[in-house]
Scaffold this motif. Structure first.
Motif, mmCIF file in Angstrom:
data_model
loop_
_atom_site.group_PDB
_atom_site.id
_atom_site.type_symbol
_atom_site.label_atom_id
_atom_site.label_comp_id
_atom_site.label_asym_id
_atom_site.label_seq_id
_atom_site.Cartn_x
_atom_site.Cartn_y
_atom_site.Cartn_z
ATOM 1 N N GLU A 1 -3.364 14.122 -2.955
ATOM 2 C CA GLU A 1 -3.247 14.068 -1.500
ATOM 3 C C GLU A 1 -3.999 12.867 -0.935
ATOM 4 O OE1 GLU A 1 -4.218 16.691 -3.228
ATOM 5 O OE2 GLU A 1 -3.040 18.463 -2.671
ATOM 6 N N GLU A 2 -5.068 12.467 -1.623
ATOM 7 C CA GLU A 2 -5.878 11.334 -1.161
ATOM 8 C C GLU A 2 -5.021 10.088 -0.966
ATOM 9 O OE1 GLU A 2 -8.923 8.659 -3.613
ATOM 10 O OE2 GLU A 2 -9.838 10.559 -2.985
ATOM 11 N N ILE A 3 -4.132 9.830 -1.913
ATOM 12 C CA ILE A 3 -3.280 8.643 -1.843
ATOM 13 C C ILE A 3 -2.294 8.753 -0.690
ATOM 14 C CG2 ILE A 3 -1.557 7.265 -3.076
ATOM 15 C CD1 ILE A 3 -2.956 8.237 -5.684
ATOM 16 N N GLU A 4 -1.715 9.933 -0.515
ATOM 17 C CA GLU A 4 -0.752 10.123 0.570
ATOM 18 C C GLU A 4 -1.422 10.021 1.932
ATOM 19 O OE1 GLU A 4 2.458 10.106 -0.016
ATOM 20 O OE2 GLU A 4 1.821 9.872 -2.103
ATOM 21 N N VAL A 5 -2.643 10.548 2.043
ATOM 22 C CA VAL A 5 -3.388 10.450 3.307
ATOM 23 C C VAL A 5 -3.695 8.986 3.617
ATOM 24 C CG1 VAL A 5 -5.607 10.958 4.419
ATOM 25 C CG2 VAL A 5 -4.363 12.770 3.244
ATOM 26 N N ALA A 6 -4.095 8.237 2.607
ATOM 27 C CA ALA A 6 -4.393 6.813 2.800
ATOM 28 C C ALA A 6 -3.155 6.067 3.284
ATOM 29 C CB ALA A 6 -4.907 6.204 1.501
ATOM 30 N N LYS A 7 -2.010 6.343 2.669
ATOM 31 C CA LYS A 7 -0.757 5.705 3.087
ATOM 32 C C LYS A 7 -0.422 6.044 4.534
ATOM 33 C CE LYS A 7 1.629 5.786 -1.417
ATOM 34 N NZ LYS A 7 2.775 6.414 -2.133
ATOM 35 N N LYS A 8 -0.588 7.320 4.878
ATOM 36 C CA LYS A 8 -0.239 7.777 6.227
ATOM 37 C C LYS A 8 -1.128 7.120 7.280
ATOM 38 C CE LYS A 8 0.291 11.949 9.042
ATOM 39 N NZ LYS A 8 0.161 13.424 9.087
ATOM 40 N N ILE A 9 -2.436 7.090 7.024
ATOM 41 C CA ILE A 9 -3.355 6.495 7.989
ATOM 42 C C ILE A 9 -3.064 5.001 8.149
ATOM 43 C CG2 ILE A 9 -5.776 5.899 8.435
ATOM 44 C CD1 ILE A 9 -6.541 8.575 7.115
ATOM 45 N N ALA A 10 -2.840 4.315 7.042
ATOM 46 C CA ALA A 10 -2.527 2.886 7.107
ATOM 47 C C ALA A 10 -1.274 2.652 7.942
ATOM 48 C CB ALA A 10 -2.353 2.322 5.699
ATOM 49 N N HIS A 11 -0.265 3.493 7.742
ATOM 50 C CA HIS A 11 0.980 3.370 8.517
ATOM 51 C C HIS A 11 0.707 3.589 10.004
ATOM 52 C CE1 HIS A 11 5.216 3.694 9.553
ATOM 53 N NE2 HIS A 11 4.957 4.845 10.145
ATOM 54 N N GLU A 12 -0.078 4.622 10.311
ATOM 55 C CA GLU A 12 -0.368 4.921 11.719
ATOM 56 C C GLU A 12 -1.201 3.819 12.379
ATOM 57 O OE1 GLU A 12 -0.178 9.819 11.452
ATOM 58 O OE2 GLU A 12 -2.107 8.830 11.773
ATOM 59 N N MET A 13 -2.014 3.147 11.580
ATOM 60 C CA MET A 13 -2.829 2.049 12.114
ATOM 61 C C MET A 13 -2.107 0.704 12.040
ATOM 62 S SD MET A 13 -5.652 3.306 13.267
ATOM 63 C CE MET A 13 -4.619 4.664 13.822
ATOM 64 N N SER A 14 -0.858 0.734 11.547
ATOM 65 C CA SER A 14 -0.014 -0.471 11.448
ATOM 66 C C SER A 14 -0.645 -1.550 10.588
ATOM 67 C CB SER A 14 0.283 -1.029 12.851
ATOM 68 O OG SER A 14 0.979 -0.081 13.628
ATOM 69 N N VAL A 15 -1.238 -1.122 9.451
ATOM 70 C CA VAL A 15 -1.784 -2.083 8.496
ATOM 71 C C VAL A 15 -1.094 -1.876 7.146
ATOM 72 C CG1 VAL A 15 -4.019 -2.235 9.639
ATOM 73 C CG2 VAL A 15 -3.708 -0.572 7.816
ATOM 74 N N GLU A 16 -0.942 -2.959 6.415
ATOM 75 C CA GLU A 16 -0.301 -2.887 5.110
ATOM 76 C C GLU A 16 -1.204 -2.155 4.124
ATOM 77 O OE1 GLU A 16 1.334 -5.951 1.644
ATOM 78 O OE2 GLU A 16 1.188 -6.637 3.739
ATOM 79 N N ASN A 17 -0.595 -1.318 3.291
ATOM 80 C CA ASN A 17 -1.334 -0.592 2.268
ATOM 81 C C ASN A 17 -0.696 -0.839 0.907
ATOM 82 O OD1 ASN A 17 -1.386 2.437 0.716
ATOM 83 N ND2 ASN A 17 -3.345 1.622 1.381
ATOM 84 N N THR A 18 -1.520 -1.223 -0.052
ATOM 85 C CA THR A 18 -1.064 -1.420 -1.429
ATOM 86 C C THR A 18 -1.744 -0.399 -2.313
ATOM 87 O OG1 THR A 18 -0.786 -3.798 -1.066
ATOM 88 C CG2 THR A 18 -0.931 -3.045 -3.348
ATOM 89 N N VAL A 19 -0.964 0.296 -3.137
ATOM 90 C CA VAL A 19 -1.529 1.256 -4.088
ATOM 91 C C VAL A 19 -1.505 0.623 -5.474
ATOM 92 C CG1 VAL A 19 -1.322 3.539 -5.130
ATOM 93 C CG2 VAL A 19 -0.752 3.220 -2.711
ATOM 94 N N ILE A 20 -2.658 0.575 -6.122
ATOM 95 C CA ILE A 20 -2.781 -0.032 -7.445
ATOM 96 C C ILE A 20 -3.046 1.056 -8.489
ATOM 97 C CG2 ILE A 20 -4.174 -1.575 -8.884
ATOM 98 C CD1 ILE A 20 -4.606 -3.341 -6.494
ATOM 99 N N ASP A 21 -2.314 0.989 -9.581
ATOM 100 C CA ASP A 21 -2.458 1.953 -10.674
ATOM 101 C C ASP A 21 -3.726 1.637 -11.470
ATOM 102 O OD1 ASP A 21 -2.248 3.648 -12.817
ATOM 103 O OD2 ASP A 21 -0.389 2.801 -13.605
ATOM 104 N N MET A 22 -4.690 2.549 -11.405
ATOM 105 C CA MET A 22 -5.928 2.406 -12.165
ATOM 106 C C MET A 22 -6.114 3.601 -13.098
ATOM 107 S SD MET A 22 -7.625 -0.408 -11.468
ATOM 108 C CE MET A 22 -9.326 -0.007 -11.807
ATOM 109 N N SER A 23 -4.997 4.140 -13.593
ATOM 110 C CA SER A 23 -5.065 5.335 -14.432
ATOM 111 C C SER A 23 -5.837 5.085 -15.722
ATOM 112 C CB SER A 23 -3.654 5.833 -14.750
ATOM 113 O OG SER A 23 -2.857 4.805 -15.317
ATOM 114 N N LEU A 24 -5.971 3.828 -16.102
ATOM 115 C CA LEU A 24 -6.758 3.499 -17.289
ATOM 116 C C LEU A 24 -8.178 4.041 -17.181
ATOM 117 C CD1 LEU A 24 -7.197 1.929 -19.958
ATOM 118 C CD2 LEU A 24 -7.743 -0.079 -18.571
#
Length: 222
Positions: A41-64
């Motif tokens: 949910e953390e990732i989805e919340v971050a995406k949603k807030i970024a969208h609402e604030m009209s800022v670009e959001n990039t998600v980077i895979d750090m599963s390593l």
């Protein structure tokens, strides 16, 4: 044009930093890291807030990161526990802030961004070594040397506690937004959270102190 990149999880601290960045910089972007954290949910919340604030959001895979270290934030079979007898909490992820800031710097240079903002804090940091001012300053120098680029890492929350972080949110006109829409809870509950995990206890205690100082009797838990 002054451009900034915010290391962004969608939690109270990083969202406060986002509002701070929007006030101080002409152009702001966010970067969110997927390290197989306990609650997606953390990732989805971050995406949603970024969208609402009209800022670009990039998600980077750090599963390593999850393959290299065991901790309660990435392993459901490890209990979330506060540190005892000088030990770190089970939520400490070795190298997390080091890697996040390093990858953020690579991204920032590619985009012509000099300013990186992170919500680490030495006042309420649970003993995490990579939240210390000394570490951030050291890494700032290292990144500048490693990439021959003039990075500036900003830590707006470094010397303030959670009560003061709530006060900063209010000063930025973001108090209600941050209280209602951010995700700090280790159990993945948005807003005031579960009220039981260490992150919620720290957040709610700071909120209680802030509201008492403001002279309001508003409940600190939904």
């Amino acid at each position: 044009m002054k451009k900034a990149l915010v290391v962004f999880s969608g939690g109270q601290d990083s969202t406060t930093c986002l509002f701070w960045a929007l006030k101080h910089f002409d152009q702001v972007e966010t970067v969110t890291f997927d390290y197989n954290q306990r609650h997606k949910e953390e990732i989805e919340v971050a995406k949603k807030i970024a969208h609402e604030m009209s800022v670009e959001n990039t998600v980077i895979d750090m599963s390593l990161l999850n393959q290299l270290t065991s901790n309660a934030l990435t392993r459901s079979d490890i209990e979330i526990k506060e540190g005892e007898d000088g030990e770190l909490p089970t939520t400490f992820v070795d190298g997390r802030n080091h890697l996040f800031l390093s990858f953020a710097a690579i991204m920032a240079k590619a985009k012509g961004i000099n300013h990186i903002i992170t919500g680490v804090c030495e006042t309420d940091f649970s003993g995490y070594p990579d939240c210390r001012d000394m570490f951030v300053k050291s890494l700032n120098v290292t990144l500048n040397l490693a990439m021959d680029y003039n990075f500036v890492i900003h830590t707006p929350l470094m010397w303030i506690d959670k009560k003061e972080t709530w006060a900063l949110a209010a000063e930025l006109g973001a108090f209600d937004y941050i209280r209602e829409k951010t995700l700090t809870c280790y159990n993945g509950i948005v807003g005031d959270g579960c009220g039981e995990c260490p992150a919620c206890k720290l957040r709610s205690e700071g909120l209680r102190k802030f509201l008492e100082e403001q002279g309001t009797g508003v409940s600190t838990h939904v």
